[in-house]
Write an enzyme that holds these catalytic residues in place. Sequence first.
Site, PDB file in Angstrom:
ATOM      1  N   THR A  82       0.659  -1.287   0.217  1.00 61.44           N
ATOM      2  CA  THR A  82      -0.055  -0.204   0.371  1.00 61.44           C
ATOM      3  C   THR A  82       0.834   1.656   0.004  1.00 61.44           C
ATOM      4  OG1 THR A  82      -1.325   1.079   1.297  1.00 61.44           O
ATOM      5  CG2 THR A  82      -0.091   0.074   2.375  1.00 61.44           C
ATOM      6  N   ASP A  83       0.159   1.682  -0.232  1.00 61.14           N
ATOM      7  CA  ASP A  83       1.082   3.514  -0.580  1.00 61.14           C
ATOM      8  C   ASP A  83       1.348   4.226   1.021  1.00 61.14           C
ATOM      9  OD1 ASP A  83      -2.012   4.579  -0.047  1.00 61.14           O
ATOM     10  OD2 ASP A  83      -1.691   6.207  -1.535  1.00 61.14           O
ATOM     11  N   GLU A  84      -0.166   3.475   2.130  1.00 58.93           N
ATOM     12  CA  GLU A  84       0.334   4.188   3.300  1.00 58.93           C
ATOM     13  C   GLU A  84       1.286   4.212   4.064  1.00 58.93           C
ATOM     14  OE1 GLU A  84      -2.917   3.762   5.898  1.00 58.93           O
ATOM     15  OE2 GLU A  84      -4.453   4.354   4.467  1.00 58.93           O
ATOM     16  N   TYR A 124      -1.459   0.224  10.980  1.00 55.31           N
ATOM     17  CA  TYR A 124      -2.192  -0.984   9.603  1.00 55.31           C
ATOM     18  C   TYR A 124      -0.729  -0.552   9.259  1.00 55.31           C
ATOM     19  CZ  TYR A 124      -3.071  -1.648   5.070  1.00 55.31           C
ATOM     20  OH  TYR A 124      -3.598  -1.697   3.159  1.00 55.31           O
ATOM     21  N   LYS A 166       1.629  -3.120   7.640  1.00 57.73           N
ATOM     22  CA  LYS A 166       2.412  -3.500   5.872  1.00 57.73           C
ATOM     23  C   LYS A 166       4.206  -3.591   6.109  1.00 57.73           C
ATOM     24  CE  LYS A 166      -0.334  -4.402   2.906  1.00 57.73           C
ATOM     25  NZ  LYS A 166      -0.143  -5.860   1.810  1.00 57.73           N
TER      26      LYS A 166
HETATM   27  P1  NAD Z   1     -10.134  -7.053   1.930  1.00 58.47           P
HETATM   28  O1  NAD Z   1     -10.230  -6.384   3.295  1.00 58.47           O
HETATM   29  O2  NAD Z   1     -11.375  -7.049   1.009  1.00 58.47           O
HETATM   30  O3  NAD Z   1      -9.694  -8.424   2.462  1.00 58.47           O
HETATM   31  C1  NAD Z   1      -8.336  -8.962   2.906  1.00 58.47           C
HETATM   32  C2  NAD Z   1      -9.017 -10.510   2.606  1.00 58.47           C
HETATM   33  O4  NAD Z   1      -7.766 -11.149   3.046  1.00 58.47           O
HETATM   34  C3  NAD Z   1      -9.711 -11.092   2.983  1.00 58.47           C
HETATM   35  O5  NAD Z   1     -10.478 -12.296   2.487  1.00 58.47           O
HETATM   36  C4  NAD Z   1     -10.035 -12.171   4.223  1.00 58.47           C
HETATM   37  O6  NAD Z   1     -10.484 -12.960   4.466  1.00 58.47           O
HETATM   38  C5  NAD Z   1      -8.486 -12.589   4.236  1.00 58.47           C
HETATM   39  N1  NAD Z   1      -7.597 -12.233   5.325  1.00 58.47           N
HETATM   40  C6  NAD Z   1      -7.450 -11.897   6.243  1.00 58.47           C
HETATM   41  N2  NAD Z   1      -6.376 -12.290   7.248  1.00 58.47           N
HETATM   42  C7  NAD Z   1      -6.020 -12.891   6.626  1.00 58.47           C
HETATM   43  C8  NAD Z   1      -4.386 -14.479   6.860  1.00 58.47           C
HETATM   44  N3  NAD Z   1      -4.416 -14.075   7.711  1.00 58.47           N
HETATM   45  N4  NAD Z   1      -5.085 -15.773   6.242  1.00 58.47           N
HETATM   46  C9  NAD Z   1      -5.764 -15.858   4.969  1.00 58.47           C
HETATM   47  N5  NAD Z   1      -6.767 -15.134   4.542  1.00 58.47           N
HETATM   48  C10 NAD Z   1      -7.082 -13.732   5.286  1.00 58.47           C
HETATM   49  O7  NAD Z   1      -8.733  -6.644   1.534  1.00 58.47           O
HETATM   50  P2  NAD Z   1      -8.419  -5.512   0.280  1.00 58.47           P
HETATM   51  O8  NAD Z   1      -8.886  -4.348   0.175  1.00 58.47           O
HETATM   52  O9  NAD Z   1      -8.434  -6.557  -0.804  1.00 58.47           O
HETATM   53  O10 NAD Z   1      -6.792  -5.572   0.182  1.00 58.47           O
HETATM   54  C11 NAD Z   1      -5.804  -6.477  -0.507  1.00 58.47           C
HETATM   55  C12 NAD Z   1      -4.378  -6.068  -0.252  1.00 58.47           C
HETATM   56  O11 NAD Z   1      -4.479  -5.415  -1.169  1.00 58.47           O
HETATM   57  C13 NAD Z   1      -4.030  -6.171   1.080  1.00 58.47           C
HETATM   58  O12 NAD Z   1      -2.909  -6.549   1.097  1.00 58.47           O
HETATM   59  C14 NAD Z   1      -4.160  -4.634   1.145  1.00 58.47           C
HETATM   60  O13 NAD Z   1      -3.008  -4.555   1.692  1.00 58.47           O
HETATM   61  C15 NAD Z   1      -3.698  -4.479  -0.145  1.00 58.47           C
HETATM   62  N6  NAD Z   1      -3.729  -2.887  -0.636  1.00 58.47           N
HETATM   63  C16 NAD Z   1      -5.684  -2.256  -0.643  1.00 58.47           C
HETATM   64  C17 NAD Z   1      -5.624  -1.333  -0.812  1.00 58.47           C
HETATM   65  C18 NAD Z   1      -7.550  -0.257  -1.110  1.00 58.47           C
HETATM   66  O14 NAD Z   1      -7.663   0.444  -1.499  1.00 58.47           O
HETATM   67  N7  NAD Z   1      -7.716  -1.277  -0.552  1.00 58.47           N
HETATM   68  C19 NAD Z   1      -4.965  -0.008  -1.327  1.00 58.47           C
HETATM   69  C20 NAD Z   1      -3.506  -0.838  -1.246  1.00 58.47           C
HETATM   70  C21 NAD Z   1      -2.894  -1.895  -1.100  1.00 58.47           C
HETATM   71  O1  DAU Z   2      -4.280   4.226   0.285  1.00 59.89           O
HETATM   72  C1  DAU Z   2      -4.678   3.352   0.261  1.00 59.89           C
HETATM   73  C2  DAU Z   2      -5.090   2.326   1.633  1.00 59.89           C
HETATM   74  O2  DAU Z   2      -6.168   2.702   0.899  1.00 59.89           O
HETATM   75  C3  DAU Z   2      -5.333   0.851   1.803  1.00 59.89           C
HETATM   76  O3  DAU Z   2      -4.366   0.344   2.009  1.00 59.89           O
HETATM   77  C4  DAU Z   2      -6.325   0.715   2.763  1.00 59.89           C
HETATM   78  O4  DAU Z   2      -6.173  -1.730   3.178  1.00 59.89           O
HETATM   79  C5  DAU Z   2      -7.792   0.905   2.741  1.00 59.89           C
HETATM   80  O5  DAU Z   2      -8.403   0.777   3.603  1.00 59.89           O
HETATM   81  C6  DAU Z   2      -7.686   2.302   2.326  1.00 59.89           C
HETATM   82  O6  DAU Z   2      -7.115   3.215   3.734  1.00 59.89           O
HETATM   83  P1  DAU Z   2      -7.806   4.417   3.686  1.00 59.89           P
HETATM   84  O7  DAU Z   2      -7.823   4.659   4.596  1.00 59.89           O
HETATM   85  O8  DAU Z   2      -7.617   6.142   2.755  1.00 59.89           O
HETATM   86  O9  DAU Z   2      -8.850   4.136   3.253  1.00 59.89           O
HETATM   87  P2  DAU Z   2     -10.973   4.279   3.446  1.00 59.89           P
HETATM   88  O10 DAU Z   2     -12.106   4.049   2.857  1.00 59.89           O
HETATM   89  O11 DAU Z   2     -10.865   3.514   5.421  1.00 59.89           O
HETATM   90  O12 DAU Z   2     -10.673   5.934   3.687  1.00 59.89           O
HETATM   91  C7  DAU Z   2     -10.213   6.674   2.733  1.00 59.89           C
HETATM   92  C8  DAU Z   2     -10.555   8.634   3.324  1.00 59.89           C
HETATM   93  O13 DAU Z   2     -12.257   8.842   3.421  1.00 59.89           O
HETATM   94  C9  DAU Z   2     -10.270   8.917   4.920  1.00 59.89           C
HETATM   95  O14 DAU Z   2      -9.319   9.863   4.315  1.00 59.89           O
HETATM   96  C10 DAU Z   2     -10.810   8.636   5.914  1.00 59.89           C
HETATM   97  C11 DAU Z   2     -11.540   8.800   5.051  1.00 59.89           C
HETATM   98  N1  DAU Z   2     -13.574   8.167   5.729  1.00 59.89           N
HETATM   99  C12 DAU Z   2     -13.227   7.240   5.775  1.00 59.89           C
HETATM  100  C13 DAU Z   2     -14.614   6.411   6.537  1.00 59.89           C
HETATM  101  C14 DAU Z   2     -14.702   5.161   6.416  1.00 59.89           C
HETATM  102  C15 DAU Z   2     -14.365   9.168   6.590  1.00 59.89           C
HETATM  103  O15 DAU Z   2     -14.270  10.600   6.367  1.00 59.89           O
HETATM  104  N2  DAU Z   2     -15.378   8.214   6.279  1.00 59.89           N
HETATM  105  C16 DAU Z   2     -15.856   7.157   6.626  1.00 59.89           C
HETATM  106  O16 DAU Z   2     -17.209   6.134   7.083  1.00 59.89           O
END
Ligand code: NAD
Ligand code: DAU
Length: 342
Positions: A129-131, A153, A157
């Site tokens: 992740t970019d975070e 988180y 990561k």
């Molecule tokens: P998500 O939370 O929707 O899915 C995570 C999945 O991992 C779930 O199906 C969960 O059951 C499984 N999981 C959790 N712990 C586990 C374990 N110990 N063993 C096996 N399975 C397990 O997440 P997502 O948004 O699909 O993110 C997927 C990946 O991409 C993550 O590594 C996240 O850090 C990364 N990522 C997400 C975003 C985003 O915006 N969603 C952006 C950048 C990177």
């Molecule tokens: O940047 C990549 C990341 O993006 C991933 O690594 C994470 O897994 C994914 O959850 C996501 O993280 P964020 O914290 O950026 O996503 P989230 O959807 O939780 O929040 C997006 C923005 O919206 C953030 O500035 C917080 C704000 N927010 C979020 C929620 C859930 C609100 O204002 N209200 C809300 O209820």
Amino acid sequence: MDLLEHTTVLVAGGAGFIGSNFVHRLLAPGRTVRALVLDALTYAGNLENHQALADDPRFHFVKGDIADPAAVAPLVEEADYVVNFAAETHVDRSIEDQSPLIRANIEGPLTLLNAAREHPVRRFIQVGTDEVYGEILGDPVDEEAPLKPRNPYSATKAGGDAMAQAYRATFGLPVVITRCSNNYGPYQYPEKMIPLFTTNAMDDRPLPVYGSGRNRRDWIHVADHCRALEAILTAPADRVEGEILNIAGGNEYDILEIAARILAALGKPESLVQHVTDRPGHDRRYALNASKLRERTGFEPEIDFDTGLLETVSWYASNRTWWERIKSGAFRDYYEKMYGNR
Ligand code: NAD
Ligand code: DAU
């Protein structure tokens, strides 16, 4: 030509949002890829995400923990490629409860990497992740930027990334670490901002905007992220192996701008926006320079944000049963505990 023809891909975390979209891509009609999905089915894992593939002979699901060597070893042995999506992914949950983070986000990648030492694979992508760069207030950062994670988180990561890098340097594993910006699209768990705001608006419930609403993210459609990952999986080794690659959409918006677009798409009033207490340590902005990925693989995102967001909103409108089941169950209890009944 399909560069993954007749190969087997282990998709760890393949029942979550991005992982299940990746499985749908791998198993598109006519392809000959096999997808082995390993997922612990935590609250975020959902087999309904690929229900349509349940009887497909190319699809094989195993319920298990990526930090369990016995669960992981036979699957890595069968696989040509590993793509690790499995993680605890929600920042708010990571602030509330840190207990599952080390296992999922650090021990998990470590266990998969150890299995890949034992049973060599052609490529191993650790999805990151970019975070991990922390909040970026100046120019978008490239892969050389220091890691400055600011929440539990992203700290874990960064640990997973570091472990993958160490296994590349120490044991020569064919590892690639990716760092992607915020994804949106179908099957995203409705605790995340875009699906939460969309589904709340559809039910005339408030959209809880943290703090000023001016925190900014860069958004990429999940289909573009999955396409980038496949480009990395199939690129020549000398272009990507051992590398860290940023993936970005190039669509930077703040929370209020996204809320306004969602409300406009659904024909709902702006009065649904409700400012609530800010997230502790809320990163103000993420911004990536992803030119290395373009240079190494030719990848560029294709989905225009306005089109992608409208399609996403209409996907949630057409798949009410999918998210209602989630929001009426365990998620409701968690959400009400964290935020009250809004
Ligand atoms: P998500 O939370 O929707 O899915 C995570 C999945 O991992 C779930 O199906 C969960 O059951 C499984 N999981 C959790 N712990 C586990 C374990 N110990 N063993 C096996 N399975 C397990 O997440 P997502 O948004 O699909 O993110 C997927 C990946 O991409 C993550 O590594 C996240 O850090 C990364 N990522 C997400 C975003 C985003 O915006 N969603 C952006 C950048 C990177
Ligand atoms: O940047 C990549 C990341 O993006 C991933 O690594 C994470 O897994 C994914 O959850 C996501 O993280 P964020 O914290 O950026 O996503 P989230 O959807 O939780 O929040 C997006 C923005 O919206 C953030 O500035 C917080 C704000 N927010 C979020 C929620 C859930 C609100 O204002 N209200 C809300 O209820």
